[in-house]
Design a protein around this motif. Sequence first.
Motif, PDB file in Angstrom:
ATOM      1  N   LEU A   2       0.854  -1.192   0.000  1.00  0.00           N
ATOM      2  CA  LEU A   2       0.000   0.000   0.000  1.00  0.00           C
ATOM      3  C   LEU A   2       0.883   1.233   0.000  1.00  0.00           C
ATOM      4  CD1 LEU A   2      -2.983   1.037   0.278  1.00  0.00           C
ATOM      5  CD2 LEU A   2      -2.521   1.216   2.729  1.00  0.00           C
ATOM      6  N   ARG A   3       0.690   2.126  -0.971  1.00  0.00           N
ATOM      7  CA  ARG A   3       1.441   3.371  -1.041  1.00  0.00           C
ATOM      8  C   ARG A   3       0.593   4.496  -0.458  1.00  0.00           C
ATOM      9  NH1 ARG A   3       5.723   5.776  -4.115  1.00  0.00           N
ATOM     10  NH2 ARG A   3       5.383   8.003  -4.494  1.00  0.00           N
ATOM     11  N   ILE A   4       1.167   5.207   0.503  1.00  0.00           N
ATOM     12  CA  ILE A   4       0.482   6.312   1.175  1.00  0.00           C
ATOM     13  C   ILE A   4       1.195   7.604   0.813  1.00  0.00           C
ATOM     14  CG2 ILE A   4      -0.189   7.289   3.405  1.00  0.00           C
ATOM     15  CD1 ILE A   4      -0.034   4.438   4.547  1.00  0.00           C
ATOM     16  N   GLU A   5       0.440   8.608   0.383  1.00  0.00           N
ATOM     17  CA  GLU A   5       1.000   9.927   0.071  1.00  0.00           C
ATOM     18  C   GLU A   5       0.277  10.982   0.894  1.00  0.00           C
ATOM     19  OE1 GLU A   5       0.888  10.711  -4.085  1.00  0.00           O
ATOM     20  OE2 GLU A   5       2.371   9.165  -4.590  1.00  0.00           O
ATOM     21  N   VAL A   6       1.058  11.811   1.590  1.00  0.00           N
ATOM     22  CA  VAL A   6       0.503  12.894   2.407  1.00  0.00           C
ATOM     23  C   VAL A   6       1.164  14.191   1.958  1.00  0.00           C
ATOM     24  CG1 VAL A   6       0.254  13.846   4.722  1.00  0.00           C
ATOM     25  CG2 VAL A   6       0.036  11.379   4.361  1.00  0.00           C
ATOM     26  N   GLU A   7       0.364  15.162   1.582  1.00  0.00           N
ATOM     27  CA  GLU A   7       0.878  16.432   1.069  1.00  0.00           C
ATOM     28  C   GLU A   7       0.375  17.584   1.927  1.00  0.00           C
ATOM     29  OE1 GLU A   7       0.985  19.016  -3.121  1.00  0.00           O
ATOM     30  OE2 GLU A   7      -0.217  17.188  -2.945  1.00  0.00           O
ATOM     31  N   ASP A   8       1.271  18.530   2.226  1.00  0.00           N
ATOM     32  CA  ASP A   8       0.879  19.761   2.921  1.00  0.00           C
ATOM     33  C   ASP A   8       1.637  20.923   2.296  1.00  0.00           C
ATOM     34  OD1 ASP A   8       3.270  20.639   4.817  1.00  0.00           O
ATOM     35  OD2 ASP A   8       3.153  18.459   4.923  1.00  0.00           O
ATOM     36  N   ALA A   9       1.372  22.135   2.767  1.00  0.00           N
ATOM     37  CA  ALA A   9       1.896  23.336   2.116  1.00  0.00           C
ATOM     38  C   ALA A   9       3.256  23.770   2.627  1.00  0.00           C
ATOM     39  CB  ALA A   9       0.896  24.492   2.284  1.00  0.00           C
ATOM     40  N   ASN A  10       3.836  23.060   3.591  1.00  0.00           N
ATOM     41  CA  ASN A  10       5.163  23.423   4.092  1.00  0.00           C
ATOM     42  C   ASN A  10       6.222  22.687   3.271  1.00  0.00           C
ATOM     43  OD1 ASN A  10       7.492  23.998   5.478  1.00  0.00           O
ATOM     44  ND2 ASN A  10       6.748  23.373   7.473  1.00  0.00           N
ATOM     45  N   PRO A  11       7.094  23.406   2.526  1.00  0.00           N
ATOM     46  CA  PRO A  11       8.074  22.723   1.677  1.00  0.00           C
ATOM     47  C   PRO A  11       9.246  22.111   2.434  1.00  0.00           C
ATOM     48  CG  PRO A  11       8.367  25.094   1.533  1.00  0.00           C
ATOM     49  CD  PRO A  11       7.145  24.876   2.374  1.00  0.00           C
ATOM     50  N   THR A  12       9.360  22.354   3.734  1.00  0.00           N
ATOM     51  CA  THR A  12      10.485  21.826   4.505  1.00  0.00           C
ATOM     52  C   THR A  12      10.367  20.312   4.642  1.00  0.00           C
ATOM     53  OG1 THR A  12      10.553  23.894   5.766  1.00  0.00           O
ATOM     54  CG2 THR A  12      11.741  22.003   6.680  1.00  0.00           C
ATOM     55  N   PRO A  13      11.415  19.557   4.316  1.00  0.00           N
ATOM     56  CA  PRO A  13      11.317  18.097   4.331  1.00  0.00           C
ATOM     57  C   PRO A  13      11.239  17.546   5.747  1.00  0.00           C
ATOM     58  CG  PRO A  13      13.570  18.773   3.889  1.00  0.00           C
ATOM     59  CD  PRO A  13      12.740  20.024   3.860  1.00  0.00           C
ATOM     60  N   PRO A  14      10.669  16.344   5.914  1.00  0.00           N
ATOM     61  CA  PRO A  14      10.641  15.702   7.234  1.00  0.00           C
ATOM     62  C   PRO A  14      12.032  15.202   7.601  1.00  0.00           C
ATOM     63  CG  PRO A  14       9.750  14.225   5.581  1.00  0.00           C
ATOM     64  CD  PRO A  14       9.998  15.536   4.889  1.00  0.00           C
ATOM     65  N   VAL A  15      12.293  15.133   8.903  1.00  0.00           N
ATOM     66  CA  VAL A  15      13.603  14.714   9.397  1.00  0.00           C
ATOM     67  C   VAL A  15      13.402  13.633  10.453  1.00  0.00           C
ATOM     68  CG1 VAL A  15      15.723  15.427  10.555  1.00  0.00           C
ATOM     69  CG2 VAL A  15      14.588  16.988   8.956  1.00  0.00           C
ATOM     70  N   SER A  16      14.179  12.557  10.338  1.00  0.00           N
ATOM     71  CA  SER A  16      14.134  11.488  11.334  1.00  0.00           C
ATOM     72  C   SER A  16      15.002  11.889  12.525  1.00  0.00           C
ATOM     73  CB  SER A  16      14.643  10.184  10.725  1.00  0.00           C
ATOM     74  OG  SER A  16      14.611   9.147  11.675  1.00  0.00           O
ATOM     75  N   THR A  17      14.411  11.918  13.726  1.00  0.00           N
ATOM     76  CA  THR A  17      15.132  12.348  14.932  1.00  0.00           C
ATOM     77  C   THR A  17      15.061  11.262  16.001  1.00  0.00           C
ATOM     78  OG1 THR A  17      13.194  13.385  15.967  1.00  0.00           O
ATOM     79  CG2 THR A  17      14.475  14.734  14.425  1.00  0.00           C
ATOM     80  N   ASP A  18      15.843  11.462  17.048  1.00  0.00           N
ATOM     81  CA  ASP A  18      15.843  10.554  18.199  1.00  0.00           C
ATOM     82  C   ASP A  18      14.974  11.091  19.327  1.00  0.00           C
ATOM     83  OD1 ASP A  18      17.547   8.719  16.996  1.00  0.00           O
ATOM     84  OD2 ASP A  18      19.322   9.834  17.615  1.00  0.00           O
ATOM     85  N   GLY A  19      13.916  11.787  18.951  1.00  0.00           N
ATOM     86  CA  GLY A  19      13.013  12.327  19.958  1.00  0.00           C
ATOM     87  C   GLY A  19      13.319  13.775  20.275  1.00  0.00           C
ATOM     88  N   HIS A  20      12.389  14.424  20.970  1.00  0.00           N
ATOM     89  CA  HIS A  20      12.537  15.817  21.365  1.00  0.00           C
ATOM     90  C   HIS A  20      12.949  15.879  22.831  1.00  0.00           C
ATOM     91  CE1 HIS A  20      10.867  16.841  17.571  1.00  0.00           C
ATOM     92  NE2 HIS A  20       9.650  16.402  17.864  1.00  0.00           N
ATOM     93  N   PRO A  21      14.123  16.434  23.145  1.00  0.00           N
ATOM     94  CA  PRO A  21      14.560  16.513  24.553  1.00  0.00           C
ATOM     95  C   PRO A  21      13.550  17.264  25.407  1.00  0.00           C
ATOM     96  CG  PRO A  21      16.357  17.066  23.053  1.00  0.00           C
ATOM     97  CD  PRO A  21      15.109  17.001  22.224  1.00  0.00           C
TER      98      PRO A  21
END
Length: 667
Positions: A608-627
């Motif tokens: 299954l291919r899922i596509e989600v689009e929004d108006a912010n051009p900044t790419p998503p970033v994989s993080t180790d959580g928010h301190p």
Amino acid sequence: MHGLPVVWVNDAFERVTGYGLHEAQRRHGDVLRDNAFLQPEIERLREAVHAGQQVVQTLTLRRADGSPFACRATLSPVPADDDDGTLTHWVVALQDLTEQLSHDAEQAALVEAERRERRSLGLIAQVSDLLMDVDDPHALREIAAMLRRSVVGWAAFYLNDGGLRVADGIDVPHAPTGKGSRHGDGPAVHDSGPDAVQELLDGEVDRPVELDLDGSYGPGSASAWLAHQVGQDLAGTDDRRVVVFPLTGRRRVLGVLAAHAHEGDDASGLEDSVRTVLELTARRVGMVIDNARLYDREHRLAETLQRAMLPEQAEVDGLDVWTYYAPNSENAQVGGDWYDVLQVGPDVVGVVIGDVVGHDVEAAASMGQLRSVVRSYIYDLTTPGPVLERVDQLVAGMRVPRPAGLVLSTLTRTDGSWRLQYSRAGHLPAMLVRDGRVTQLSEAGGALIGFGGVPRATAAVDLEPGDVVLYYTDGLIERRDRGLPDGLAALSAVAAAVTARDAAGVGEELLSRLADHPEDDVAVVVVRVPSPLDASERARSPRRRRWSLPSEPASIARARHAVVRTCQAWGIEDAANAELVVSELVANAVLHGFGHVSLQLYDTGDGLRIEVEDANPTPPVSTDGHPGRVGGFGMQIVERLADWGWRQSRGGKLVWAKVRPGSLPGS
């Protein structure tokens, strides 16, 4: 020539040159020196004199005041009085060429001026042609390249979006892209001294300024940033100065055009014609950018207003409901199409779809007024006809500026069965699809809203399991080459052939066959009565689904529900991975993006291919959580359950994930 001394001059010679015989005799030898004759010319003169033949030569003498005297000298022999034909004298007649040369120079100057004007007009015409396509991502780069080929040695554009940045095209910024260097990204500048570029951007100076690339400027200033950027492109050039032209819009300076003269030319010595071309180019580019951004702002304002008035896709107990709205992609204006799905009571659902005449903010505002009026009355009266009568009365008093048509219906559940009641006010009829047969619900028709004045009728029909009711606006079926009757026939044919067993699938089939090139706004509502046979009679339908979700936390749950229902319709047994992935992607779009969220699902055959689009051009970033706070592991979860990526889209960014089938992997 030296063997022919001057022995006489006339009065005209004295008047023109300012000296007489003695001075002429003294200057006689200067003729060759002042004119720098070529050797062939000297030989021709000598041969003519030795042969006693007349000869003509253009030359320049010096007047007594030192000014040049251009003339044509005719050297003619004068025979002696005796009969042996001996030549004793030569006469030199001088024709003044000053006026002729001045006229020739004027003509040459006029021709050159016309040539430059034609070249300038040609360049401006080329600039206009390049600016016709405001969506070209390289329009400004192509204009700069054209200027380099024609009038300057180097040129580049820089736009001012919260700080200067290199610009290749007339893009409309909605958020910082994070790409490349930008003036203003560093610390603020205070008392850094003169900053000519910033004064240009602030409108304090309205004429081009010169920028010394090796000059000393305050750290972080616009002049320092631009000098550094341009200096990298012009490394190794002798002349370290460029001319900076403002890109002027209606109310502010939108950026600059920097130009460097051809190698060997002085930047301050740019010809007037070249400066004119550069100033006109900068002015035209500035106005086009301003128009594009104004156009985009108005479109986004109207679309945001309209989308804010559209309801979120309702989850109705006992019914499968799918809704869709899209403004015309080829027209930046936004019309007054709208829909509403209301849970009026535990067993009563209201559905309305309408269209206000027009494609502007006023149409959207009128739509909002009508939507509010209909909503307020339908909670008091559940019979559509009387509701529209009260709407007529109120709209007539409100003086809503635009006429509108709509279909209002209520679905009432009694003992597990649904009954549909409806009334039409100048709108296209809804359609009932039952077992491959299509019926237009064309009864209970009436005039447009506000023009009733008479009682409104109400029609009714009992629904059966598996029935589908289609509500739509004219943008779905009407085309320039296809009228409404043909459009209704096309919709009936497509609806009769629908094989999908869910509302979203029905909507996708309609859109794929009818709305590939819409010429107007499109709004569609599909209501389906679930059937006990749905699970056992899955039919092949377009393996694509789409939803438009508001940017709010409730959309996360709705997205999960959409994935579960779609997987059921497609026969995907275990949707746990997909449900979790879509939850994380939509949550990111809601929390970190802006504007509406678009969700699309595709069955690729192996996942299954899922596509989600929004108006912010900044790419998503994989993080180790928010301190210090919860969250921040969303993309890590996505990485574990799916292959994923992202790309820029016309409206912002699109994040996709291809989910591997199966349940959650073991830890």
